[in-house]
Design an enzyme around this catalytic site. Sequence first.
Site, PDB file in Angstrom:
ATOM      1  CB  SER A 175      -8.995  -1.970   2.400  1.00 32.38           C
ATOM      2  OG  SER A 175      -8.579  -1.164   3.489  1.00 32.38           O
ATOM      3  CE  LYS A 204      -5.891   1.623   1.760  1.00 42.36           C
ATOM      4  NZ  LYS A 204      -6.966   0.639   1.477  1.00 42.36           N
TER       5      LYS A 204
END
Length: 275
Positions: free
Chosen positions: A80, A151
């Site tokens: 990701s 993230k």
Amino acid sequence: MDTDVQLPERDRSPDPVPGEGRGSRSSRFPRPARLLARAGRWLVGGGPLRRAGVLLACCLVCVLLVSSYVVQPFVIPSGSMENTLRVGDRVLVNKLAYRFGGEPRRGDVVVFDGTGSFVQDPPAENAVTALVRKAASSVGLMQPAPTDYVKRVVGVGGDRVVCCDRRGRLAVNGRTVTEDYLFPGDTASRVPFHVVVPEGHLWVMGDHRSASSDSRDHLGEPGGGMVPVDRVVGRADWIGWPFGRWTSLGRPDAFDGVPDPRPGAAHGGGPRGAP
């Protein structure tokens, strides 16, 4: 008064008779100096194997302490964050980055506990398995808990984040952001959104937007995909493994021109779809 009763003769010996009731209470417990002496004799008299075992245990304790409070290796479990971070990379998470009054900033790559924001019901895990996982992941030998995420911070408290314009770019507080770190071929988001980040929270997204489950995927859930700042474990500052990818993770300049949010903007509305 009975004058025929004779008092028992007192013991005239200089040394007390040994017994459980003799002696002061403090004499029954070894003094600290005596304990240290015994510990030293135990180490010296145990041979090289015992000394090596004690040294190994001390090193392990030091590593666990450093990992718990200073820097922790973190294994990247998914793609990701490609191409910034790849599957199997070990990043070093700086746990002191926000410990003394600092706050996450736009562009920071952070590791956080997603319980309550990305994960509403944490998966059940055996207590022994959880302990082994925690110990092994703290030194980068196992993947982290399923509730831990890595993230990039896109919006901080008060920010208004809107996506997307005709060129597929997002805007923060009215300023368009060119994200050079995105995975080649990706746009800022295929799903339009318009959110205002509450104070004390973060809006986070992966660099590989088409393969990232991030704040966008939790807009309709409790919390609206916003990550509380106090759930942040630390800032990912370096890639430590493999050696061929050994580098620092500096903050990009993509957000340098973004203005500060207007006062009270964080109370002006909640997450909603982009107009």
